[in-house]
Design a protein around this motif. Sequence first.
Motif, short mmCIF file in Angstrom:
data_model
loop_
_atom_site.label_atom_id
_atom_site.label_comp_id
_atom_site.label_asym_id
_atom_site.label_seq_id
_atom_site.Cartn_x
_atom_site.Cartn_y
_atom_site.Cartn_z
N TYR A 150 0.89 -1.15 0.00
CA TYR A 150 0.00 0.00 0.00
C TYR A 150 0.94 1.22 0.00
N PRO A 151 0.57 2.32 -0.68
CA PRO A 151 1.50 3.45 -0.74
C PRO A 151 1.96 3.90 0.65
N LYS A 152 3.24 4.21 0.75
CA LYS A 152 3.90 4.74 1.94
C LYS A 152 4.17 3.73 3.04
N ALA A 153 4.19 2.45 2.66
CA ALA A 153 4.42 1.40 3.67
C ALA A 153 5.89 0.99 3.77
N GLY A 154 6.75 1.59 2.93
CA GLY A 154 8.16 1.18 2.96
C GLY A 154 8.62 0.58 1.64
N THR A 155 7.92 0.93 0.58
CA THR A 155 8.23 0.43 -0.76
C THR A 155 9.67 0.72 -1.17
N THR A 156 10.07 1.98 -1.00
CA THR A 156 11.38 2.40 -1.47
C THR A 156 12.48 1.75 -0.64
N TRP A 157 12.22 1.61 0.62
CA TRP A 157 13.16 0.97 1.54
C TRP A 157 13.49 -0.45 1.07
N VAL A 158 12.42 -1.23 0.87
CA VAL A 158 12.61 -2.63 0.48
C VAL A 158 13.09 -2.75 -0.97
N VAL B 148 -0.44 8.86 8.14
CA VAL B 148 0.32 10.10 8.36
C VAL B 148 1.31 10.31 7.21
N SER B 149 2.02 9.26 6.88
CA SER B 149 3.00 9.35 5.81
C SER B 149 2.33 9.67 4.47
N TYR B 150 1.18 9.04 4.23
CA TYR B 150 0.45 9.25 2.98
C TYR B 150 -0.06 10.69 2.90
N HIS C 51 6.75 -6.53 7.68
CA HIS C 51 6.18 -5.37 8.37
C HIS C 51 7.24 -4.27 8.49
N TYR C 52 6.85 -3.06 8.20
CA TYR C 52 7.74 -1.90 8.34
C TYR C 52 8.31 -1.85 9.76
N GLU C 53 7.48 -2.13 10.75
CA GLU C 53 7.90 -2.04 12.15
C GLU C 53 9.01 -3.05 12.46
N GLY D 286 23.57 0.72 3.39
CA GLY D 286 22.88 1.42 2.29
C GLY D 286 21.42 1.70 2.58
N VAL D 287 20.78 0.85 3.36
CA VAL D 287 19.34 1.02 3.59
C VAL D 287 19.00 1.79 4.87
N GLN D 288 20.04 2.26 5.55
CA GLN D 288 19.75 3.11 6.72
C GLN D 288 19.02 4.37 6.27
N PHE D 289 18.14 4.85 7.12
CA PHE D 289 17.33 6.01 6.76
C PHE D 289 18.20 7.19 6.33
N ALA E 25 21.23 7.30 5.24
CA ALA E 25 21.94 7.04 3.99
C ALA E 25 20.99 7.20 2.80
N MET E 26 19.79 6.68 2.94
CA MET E 26 18.83 6.79 1.84
C MET E 26 18.35 8.22 1.65
N LYS E 27 18.21 8.93 2.75
CA LYS E 27 17.77 10.33 2.66
C LYS E 27 18.80 11.18 1.90
N PRO F 268 9.85 16.37 2.52
CA PRO F 268 10.74 15.53 1.72
C PRO F 268 10.16 14.12 1.60
N PHE F 269 10.58 13.40 0.57
CA PHE F 269 10.10 12.02 0.42
C PHE F 269 10.57 11.18 1.60
N MET F 270 11.85 11.31 1.94
CA MET F 270 12.38 10.64 3.14
C MET F 270 12.09 11.58 4.30
N ARG F 271 10.94 11.45 4.87
CA ARG F 271 10.42 12.46 5.79
C ARG F 271 10.94 12.23 7.20
N LYS F 272 10.49 11.15 7.87
CA LYS F 272 10.95 10.86 9.23
C LYS F 272 11.49 9.44 9.37
N GLY F 273 10.81 8.51 8.71
CA GLY F 273 11.27 7.12 8.76
C GLY F 273 11.17 6.51 10.15
N LYS F 274 10.09 6.82 10.85
CA LYS F 274 9.95 6.36 12.24
C LYS F 274 8.67 5.54 12.44
P1 A3P Z 1 7.56 8.73 6.55
O1 A3P Z 1 6.72 9.63 5.71
O2 A3P Z 1 6.84 8.25 7.77
O3 A3P Z 1 8.89 9.28 6.89
P2 A3P Z 1 7.17 4.44 0.33
O4 A3P Z 1 8.55 4.18 -0.09
O5 A3P Z 1 6.29 3.24 0.37
O6 A3P Z 1 6.57 5.59 -0.41
O7 A3P Z 1 7.23 4.87 1.88
C1 A3P Z 1 7.80 6.08 2.29
C2 A3P Z 1 7.95 6.03 3.78
O8 A3P Z 1 9.00 5.11 4.12
C3 A3P Z 1 8.36 7.38 4.36
O9 A3P Z 1 7.83 7.40 5.69
C4 A3P Z 1 9.86 7.24 4.35
O10 A3P Z 1 10.53 8.14 5.20
C5 A3P Z 1 10.00 5.81 4.83
N1 A3P Z 1 11.32 5.25 4.54
C6 A3P Z 1 11.97 5.22 3.36
N2 A3P Z 1 13.20 4.70 3.49
C7 A3P Z 1 13.33 4.39 4.80
C8 A3P Z 1 14.39 3.82 5.57
N3 A3P Z 1 15.56 3.50 5.02
N4 A3P Z 1 14.18 3.63 6.89
C9 A3P Z 1 13.01 3.98 7.46
N5 A3P Z 1 11.97 4.52 6.78
C10 A3P Z 1 12.13 4.72 5.46
#
Ligand code: A3P
Length: 295
Positions: free
Chosen positions: A46-54, A138-140, A194-196, A228-231, A233-235, A254-260
């Motif tokens: 689902y959008p904003k669940a951690g797509t870019t991270w994974v 919130v992220s969405y 799970h993102y958590e 590489g996948v630390q918040f 670093a990705m930000k 920002p796209f990499m907003r809080k990551g929490k």
């Molecule tokens: P927040 O808006 O809560 O910060 P998607 O990639 O599915 O669009 O999800 C984006 C959300 O994943 C954003 O959440 C973004 O900050 C978070 N995110 C992206 N990379 C991350 C990372 N390496 N660690 C933790 N959160 C990450």
Amino acid sequence: QEETVSHLRPELVDFHGVSMDHFFTDNWDNVQNFQAKPDDILIATYPKAGTTWVSHMLDLLYFGKSSPKRGVSLPIFERVPFLEICISPPTGVELADKMTTSPRLIKTHLPVQLVPKSFWEQKCRIVYVARNAKDNVVSYFHFDCMDSMQPEPGDWPSYLQKFQEGKLVFGSWYDHVKGWWEKKQTYPKLLYLHYEDLAEDMERELDHVCSFLGVCPSEEERQQVKEGVQFDAMKKNRMANYSTMDGMDFKISPFMRKGKVGDWKNHFTVYQNEEFDKEYQNKMMNTTLQFRTEV
Ligand code: A3P
């Protein structure tokens, strides 16, 4: 200028019972007829669940060693095409069709019932990522405020209402996470993350991912992926943080907003939280799926 931007924003439409906008349905025949290959890996969320991270994690796992430049020269949306997107050429389908690397990593936000059938026929591996509803909404919300290609978000209270009603792009969060969860019961090649859990223990989750995918990175490669996948670093990484994408206003958010995990506490009022919990319980009564809203 505000007027021009809001004018560009798409309307929400009902598409096979799912709220969508035309950017994700304009190319529908090609999406439905997409020809998957057996080694394709679909990253579904689902959008904003951690797509870019994974997506970045899998890309580093597969290509970090063989093409170390890839992660610093190609933006994530080219390394991992977004299947159903059709904003400006090339479409997601065209990008995926053109890919010569193997395996192809492909992103989708489609609810399970709308996934093109060839992914099932080819028995592709699928990594689904789910995030707790409160942080997800919130992220969405912040994303919809900053991305002018998304429908007008309105204010936070009305946005929260729309989330509960499933009136956001890609429909109801509830249907999405439950639909994919049910699929997992009958489709063994689906890993449900799970993102958590990722936030809590990346080392452990990386083990799960590697054993699901059947990859055995060396200790050095694992280290590279983890770093590489630390918040942070990705930000900082322009090839992972969407700063090269048009239509997004990073001054708004920002796209990499809080990551929490747990940022929802800074947005929900006590009343909103109580009302949300009631509705959540009703909607999640018929599933064994569980989420954590803090770690
Ligand atoms: P927040 O808006 O809560 O910060 P998607 O990639 O599915 O669009 O999800 C984006 C959300 O994943 C954003 O959440 C973004 O900050 C978070 N995110 C992206 N990379 C991350 C990372 N390496 N660690 C933790 N959160 C990450």
